[in-house]
Design a protein around this motif. Sequence first.
Motif, PDB file in Angstrom:
ATOM      1  N   THR A 198       0.852  -1.182   0.000  1.00 57.91           N
ATOM      2  CA  THR A 198       0.000   0.000   0.000  1.00 57.91           C
ATOM      3  C   THR A 198       0.893   1.239   0.000  1.00 57.91           C
ATOM      4  O   THR A 198       1.857   1.324   0.760  1.00 57.91           O
ATOM      5  N   ILE A 199       0.576   2.201  -0.870  1.00 61.62           N
ATOM      6  CA  ILE A 199       1.402   3.388  -1.039  1.00 61.62           C
ATOM      7  C   ILE A 199       0.734   4.586  -0.363  1.00 61.62           C
ATOM      8  O   ILE A 199      -0.457   4.841  -0.566  1.00 61.62           O
ATOM      9  N   LYS A 200       1.505   5.303   0.426  1.00 56.28           N
ATOM     10  CA  LYS A 200       1.015   6.499   1.113  1.00 56.28           C
ATOM     11  C   LYS A 200       1.784   7.723   0.627  1.00 56.28           C
ATOM     12  O   LYS A 200       2.988   7.657   0.376  1.00 56.28           O
ATOM     13  N   ARG A 201       1.067   8.854   0.542  1.00 53.08           N
ATOM     14  CA  ARG A 201       1.711  10.133   0.273  1.00 53.08           C
ATOM     15  C   ARG A 201       1.689  10.931   1.563  1.00 53.08           C
ATOM     16  O   ARG A 201       0.651  11.038   2.215  1.00 53.08           O
ATOM     17  N   ALA A 202       2.849  11.512   1.935  1.00 54.20           N
ATOM     18  CA  ALA A 202       2.947  12.257   3.189  1.00 54.20           C
ATOM     19  C   ALA A 202       3.205  13.728   2.907  1.00 54.20           C
ATOM     20  O   ALA A 202       3.733  14.097   1.853  1.00 54.20           O
ATOM     21  N   ALA A 213      -2.478  11.116   1.927  1.00 58.44           N
ATOM     22  CA  ALA A 213      -3.391  10.370   1.063  1.00 58.44           C
ATOM     23  C   ALA A 213      -2.869   8.960   0.860  1.00 58.44           C
ATOM     24  O   ALA A 213      -1.670   8.693   1.005  1.00 58.44           O
ATOM     25  N   THR A 214      -3.787   8.056   0.550  1.00 54.83           N
ATOM     26  CA  THR A 214      -3.432   6.710   0.109  1.00 54.83           C
ATOM     27  C   THR A 214      -3.500   6.694  -1.416  1.00 54.83           C
ATOM     28  O   THR A 214      -4.514   7.077  -2.000  1.00 54.83           O
ATOM     29  N   VAL A 215      -2.412   6.268  -2.026  1.00 53.19           N
ATOM     30  CA  VAL A 215      -2.299   6.308  -3.481  1.00 53.19           C
ATOM     31  C   VAL A 215      -2.702   4.958  -4.056  1.00 53.19           C
ATOM     32  O   VAL A 215      -2.238   3.912  -3.587  1.00 53.19           O
ATOM     33  N   SER A 216      -3.547   4.978  -5.047  1.00 53.27           N
ATOM     34  CA  SER A 216      -3.946   3.734  -5.699  1.00 53.27           C
ATOM     35  C   SER A 216      -2.732   3.077  -6.353  1.00 53.27           C
ATOM     36  O   SER A 216      -1.955   3.723  -7.056  1.00 53.27           O
ATOM     37  N   ARG A 217      -2.569   1.789  -6.121  1.00 53.14           N
ATOM     38  CA  ARG A 217      -1.440   1.080  -6.710  1.00 53.14           C
ATOM     39  C   ARG A 217      -1.843   0.332  -7.976  1.00 53.14           C
ATOM     40  O   ARG A 217      -1.037  -0.424  -8.534  1.00 53.14           O
ATOM     41  N   VAL A 233       0.532  11.424   7.001  1.00 52.28           N
ATOM     42  CA  VAL A 233      -0.056  10.845   5.794  1.00 52.28           C
ATOM     43  C   VAL A 233      -1.109  11.789   5.230  1.00 52.28           C
ATOM     44  O   VAL A 233      -2.038  12.194   5.925  1.00 52.28           O
TER      45      VAL A 233
END
Length: 402
Positions: free
Chosen positions: A148-152, A160-164, A158
């Motif tokens: 799972t990819i997070k943008r900080a 946002a959670t980035v769609s992978r 954190v």
Amino acid sequence: MEQELSGTIGIVVVAAGRGERAGTSAEGPKQYRRIGGKAVIWHTLKAFLDWPGSGPTVVVVHPDDHELLQAAIADLPQKQKLIAVNGGATRQASVLNGLRALRGHPIDHVMIQDGVRPFVDRGLLERIAAALTGGQSAILPAIPVADTIKRADAAGIVAATVSRKDLFAAQTPQSFHYETILAAHERAASELEADFTDDASIAEWAGIPVHLIEGSIDNVKLTVQRDITMADEKLRGGTLPDVRTGNGYDVHQLEAGDGVTLCGIFIPHDQKLKGHSDADVALHALTDALLATCGAGDIGDHFPPSDMRWKGAESRIFLEHAAKVVRAAGGTIMNADISLIAEAPKIGPHRQAMREKISEILGISLDRCSVKATTNETIGFVGRREGIAAIATATVVYQGAV
């Protein structure tokens, strides 16, 4: 089934980096660290030299590392196919030097490989060859991002959670029509100040369609020391390791002075340690412990006190030498532990710096370096503050089975 190409595939292996994230080592940059008894670069080059589809193979090396390279590939089969050229100030410049070195060779395509990806396999090379045969000008091996990819944000929170869904991790060898990627590299070098971190990025910038193919989960890039340790464990798998433990002891007399050097760290004090070198009892004991693991004598055999070259010398020189001796014998240093026995100065405030210094000198992770201290309860020469003693233990795994 091996693919037939209209011409030979040239190979460029980029090995000019310094690998700061892997820490320092007496063996040199990470491409020259040993895994499975051979240098990382040895394994990488062998994978290509063993593949029937490879043609002229260029290895791009730092100008200071030619001797390291020659030592690393001394017993490499087909090493006569290699062309060694100097790297540049950036990866992009190094690749361009490698591509230019292939001019005049009868090649249609080129594969560009990181020197620290030693587990590239023939199946991946064949998939790339098939794609090149199909007429593609740029091929990028990649694997889907599984985490799972997070943008900080700037504060480390954190955002946002980035769609992978459409994200891929790029690998090498990134492969191209030779003249096409050479022209793109030449253009980028003359038109841009920005540094591209991979060759697919240059192709994208130049408007060349880059096609993804299935990469290999084993085709990992060795970046930090832990990666190198795990790679070594992987290559040695299936045999019972030859684990050896060495002990070392040293003591030096105290006299009036302004401070002592212990574990490579200077500590202000109203006394100093008396000795031919900097009298660092801790590093002297650890040097003996390492040498003991391969029966290589002791510090006095390698650095006799009668030799004036070592008068006032930093003891890290002795420890680096011992580590080199161990590695030349096929050893991997796993752990270093030092116990200091002293009434003064206080060791606690300097323990972390000492551990970091040992980690730096030996090129092993910090969690493998231990420094402890105790007093002698005012008993004996240590208790009377006449001297400081050190006991060291080193654990080394050697190639082979027991």
